[in-house]
Design a protein around this motif. Structure first.
Motif, PDB file in Angstrom:
ATOM      1  N   ALA A 219       0.826  -1.012  -0.230  1.00 43.40           N
ATOM      2  CA  ALA A 219      -0.006   0.002   0.036  1.00 43.40           C
ATOM      3  C   ALA A 219       0.799   1.186   0.319  1.00 43.40           C
ATOM      4  N   ARG A 220       1.910   1.254   0.585  1.00 38.39           N
ATOM      5  CA  ARG A 220       2.964   2.304   0.801  1.00 38.39           C
ATOM      6  C   ARG A 220       3.426   2.676  -0.436  1.00 38.39           C
ATOM      7  N   ALA A 221       3.680   1.587  -1.190  1.00 44.36           N
ATOM      8  CA  ALA A 221       4.307   1.752  -2.482  1.00 44.36           C
ATOM      9  C   ALA A 221       3.342   2.487  -3.536  1.00 44.36           C
ATOM     10  N   PHE A 222       2.234   2.114  -3.164  1.00 41.36           N
ATOM     11  CA  PHE A 222       0.976   2.691  -4.126  1.00 41.36           C
ATOM     12  C   PHE A 222       0.429   4.145  -3.731  1.00 41.36           C
ATOM     13  N   GLY A 223       1.245   4.576  -2.517  1.00 39.04           N
ATOM     14  CA  GLY A 223       0.915   5.798  -2.076  1.00 39.04           C
ATOM     15  C   GLY A 223      -0.350   5.881  -1.479  1.00 39.04           C
ATOM     16  N   LEU A 224      -0.729   4.694  -0.886  1.00 39.65           N
ATOM     17  CA  LEU A 224      -2.367   4.483  -0.071  1.00 39.65           C
ATOM     18  C   LEU A 224      -1.984   4.477   1.374  1.00 39.65           C
ATOM     19  N   GLN A 225      -2.891   5.197   2.189  1.00 38.99           N
ATOM     20  CA  GLN A 225      -2.779   4.978   3.611  1.00 38.99           C
ATOM     21  C   GLN A 225      -3.593   3.837   4.023  1.00 38.99           C
ATOM     22  N   MET A 226      -3.195   2.884   4.833  1.00 44.83           N
ATOM     23  CA  MET A 226      -3.866   1.660   5.153  1.00 44.83           C
ATOM     24  C   MET A 226      -4.044   1.771   6.784  1.00 44.83           C
ATOM     25  N   GLN A 227      -5.571   1.253   6.703  1.00 40.82           N
ATOM     26  CA  GLN A 227      -6.118   1.020   8.365  1.00 40.82           C
ATOM     27  C   GLN A 227      -6.429  -0.352   8.724  1.00 40.82           C
ATOM     28  N   ILE A 228      -5.875  -0.766   9.625  1.00 44.03           N
ATOM     29  CA  ILE A 228      -6.287  -2.376   9.939  1.00 44.03           C
ATOM     30  C   ILE A 228      -7.547  -2.303  10.878  1.00 44.03           C
ATOM     31  N   LEU A 229      -8.390  -3.293  10.515  1.00 48.46           N
ATOM     32  CA  LEU A 229      -9.628  -3.463  11.150  1.00 48.46           C
ATOM     33  C   LEU A 229      -9.929  -4.971  11.181  1.00 48.46           C
ATOM     34  N   ASN A 230     -10.042  -5.413  12.688  1.00 44.86           N
ATOM     35  CA  ASN A 230     -10.131  -6.867  12.878  1.00 44.86           C
ATOM     36  C   ASN A 230     -11.691  -7.233  13.281  1.00 44.86           C
ATOM     37  N   ALA A 231     -11.900  -8.433  12.791  1.00 44.09           N
ATOM     38  CA  ALA A 231     -13.200  -9.035  13.223  1.00 44.09           C
ATOM     39  C   ALA A 231     -13.000 -10.353  12.882  1.00 44.09           C
ATOM     40  N   SER A 232     -13.957 -11.313  13.816  1.00 46.97           N
ATOM     41  CA  SER A 232     -13.701 -12.556  13.739  1.00 46.97           C
ATOM     42  C   SER A 232     -15.321 -13.210  14.233  1.00 46.97           C
ATOM     43  N   THR A 233     -16.271 -12.095  14.159  1.00 46.45           N
ATOM     44  CA  THR A 233     -17.762 -12.552  14.498  1.00 46.45           C
ATOM     45  C   THR A 233     -18.468 -11.571  13.667  1.00 46.45           C
ATOM     46  N   GLU A 234     -19.843 -11.926  13.626  1.00 50.47           N
ATOM     47  CA  GLU A 234     -20.852 -10.910  12.835  1.00 50.47           C
ATOM     48  C   GLU A 234     -20.788  -9.621  13.508  1.00 50.47           C
ATOM     49  N   ASN A 235     -20.986  -9.641  14.832  1.00 49.45           N
ATOM     50  CA  ASN A 235     -21.005  -8.340  15.544  1.00 49.45           C
ATOM     51  C   ASN A 235     -19.624  -7.507  15.188  1.00 49.45           C
ATOM     52  N   GLU A 236     -18.503  -8.335  15.243  1.00 50.16           N
ATOM     53  CA  GLU A 236     -17.173  -7.442  15.029  1.00 50.16           C
ATOM     54  C   GLU A 236     -17.406  -6.881  13.662  1.00 50.16           C
ATOM     55  N   ILE A 237     -17.782  -7.467  12.426  1.00 52.20           N
ATOM     56  CA  ILE A 237     -17.966  -7.024  11.303  1.00 52.20           C
ATOM     57  C   ILE A 237     -18.569  -5.692  11.396  1.00 52.20           C
ATOM     58  N   GLU A 238     -19.837  -5.945  11.853  1.00 47.53           N
ATOM     59  CA  GLU A 238     -20.969  -4.761  11.948  1.00 47.53           C
ATOM     60  C   GLU A 238     -19.796  -3.450  12.556  1.00 47.53           C
ATOM     61  N   ALA A 239     -19.292  -3.666  13.630  1.00 45.40           N
ATOM     62  CA  ALA A 239     -18.209  -2.678  14.403  1.00 45.40           C
ATOM     63  C   ALA A 239     -17.389  -2.303  13.440  1.00 45.40           C
ATOM     64  N   ALA A 240     -16.662  -3.361  12.846  1.00 46.10           N
ATOM     65  CA  ALA A 240     -15.458  -2.498  11.701  1.00 46.10           C
ATOM     66  C   ALA A 240     -16.154  -1.753  10.974  1.00 46.10           C
ATOM     67  N   PHE A 241     -17.378  -1.897  10.289  1.00 40.74           N
ATOM     68  CA  PHE A 241     -17.916  -1.168   9.385  1.00 40.74           C
ATOM     69  C   PHE A 241     -18.400   0.520   9.957  1.00 40.74           C
ATOM     70  N   ASP A 242     -18.678   0.364  11.103  1.00 43.16           N
ATOM     71  CA  ASP A 242     -18.858   1.485  11.941  1.00 43.16           C
ATOM     72  C   ASP A 242     -17.711   2.365  12.028  1.00 43.16           C
ATOM     73  N   THR A 243     -16.587   1.605  12.261  1.00 41.68           N
ATOM     74  CA  THR A 243     -15.217   2.401  12.548  1.00 41.68           C
ATOM     75  C   THR A 243     -14.708   2.923  10.926  1.00 41.68           C
TER      76      THR A 243
END
Length: 328
Positions: free
Chosen positions: A189-213
């Protein structure tokens, strides 16, 4: 022979036929196939597996029994399912598209042959001693090619060139894949000039929370890492990307078909077919220890044009021209 004796003999033979049929079916070798997808999501893949078996000389119901175990994302069921296979001494355990399942099978038995399909280095996972000479009771298909995630990010960048802030969705429970993605993708991502943010999720609720973020932090696009759990949740992910109008890239055709903008990765149908072939060869007497692990050679780019139109995106002609499939 008197009529009564004849009827008794015929009746006895007829009664024995169902027992003989049951005994014949019981004598068929049993292949236990286990995968974290749902049955509905794996229809085409199961067909590819049976095609491979057929190529090796085995037809389901005629000279082999295939038990399908679709866990629908239920990782907690793996250990009990594997214990049942070991208790019943099935002929082969097949775990296509599943690092979790392959590792669970390997932990459960050192004797029953295992044919796996994994997205990480099977040597590093402890499944085999080497790719050329596995040396144990397991062999299979390796979809791990180090350049694939970088290539997928490159294609995604070409598809949505205005996206600068990109989030990467990672399943921290899938440690081997998570570690590799966290090492390879942010660097690319850095080589392409992109800023990358990491979102963790391993359950349905955590996926929903990741999208909120994702929405709160005004992320432009989403990179979903290759993970069996995310594949099983592709409808949820597609619905969320549509709701929040987020372009997203995935690793499998199924995820693009569910509504993801694009996918790039190994041809899963080819992998399932090859696992079927290897399973058949092992049923014929081949030893996993001597069967080299196969490597992916075919990769496919799938673009969902319907999703692109919904997002108001115009797909560059150069990207469309190299797509293996465009979903209208």
């Amino acid at each position: 022979m008197r009529r009564r004796e004849f009827i008794t003999i015929v009746g006895g033979v007829a009664a024995a036929w169902p027992l003989a049929v049951r005994a014949q079916r019981a004598a068929l070798p049993v292949v236990a196939l286990v995968n974290l997808r749902s049955a509905e999501a794996a229809v085409g893949l199961a067909v590819a597996f049976r095609k491979g078996l057929d190529e090796a000389g085995y037809i389901e119901g005629q000279n082999v029994t295939v038990e399908y175990n679709w866990l629908d994302g239920r990782l907690d069921r793996l250990s009990s399912v594997m214990a049942d296979f070991v208790r019943r001494r099935v002929a082969v355990i097949a775990t296509p598209s599943g690092t979790y399942a392959a590792q669970a099978a390997k932990a459960a038995t050192a004797t029953i042959p295992i044919v796996f399909g994994v997205g990480d280095d099977p040597v590093r996972l402890g499944l085999v001693a080497s790719l050329a000479r596995p040396g144990g009771n397991a062999t299979g298909y390796n979809m791990s090619v180090s350049e694939v995630p970088t290539k997928r990010l490159e294609l995604f960048h070409a598809l949505v060139p205005k996206a600068v802030r990109v989030a990467m969705l990672v399943n921290p429970e899938n440690v081997p894949i998570a570690e590799r993605m966290l090492h390879d993708v942010p660097q690319a991502a850095r080589a392409f000039g992109l800023q990358m943010q990491i979102l963790n999720a391993s359950t349905e609720n955590e996926i929903e929370a990741a999208f909120d973020t994702l929405v709160r932090d005004r992320i432009d696009a989403l990179f979903v890492t290759p993970d069996t759990y995310f594949i099983s949740q592709r409808d949820q992910l597609a619905a969320l990307t549509a709701r929040y109008r987020i372009p997203a890239t995935f690793s499998t055709r199924e995820e693009a078909e569910a509504g993801g903008l694009m996918s790039y990765g190994a041809d899963n149908h080819e992998m399932w077919r090859q696992i079927g072939v290897y399973t058949g060869q092992i049923l014929k007497g081949a030893k996993p220890a001597d069967q080299p692990v196969l490597q992916s050679t075919k990769f496919e780019l799938v673009i969902n044009l319907k999703t692109a139109k919904t997002l108001g995106l115009t797909i560059p002609a150069g990207v469309l021209s190299i797509a293996d499939e465009v979903i209208e």
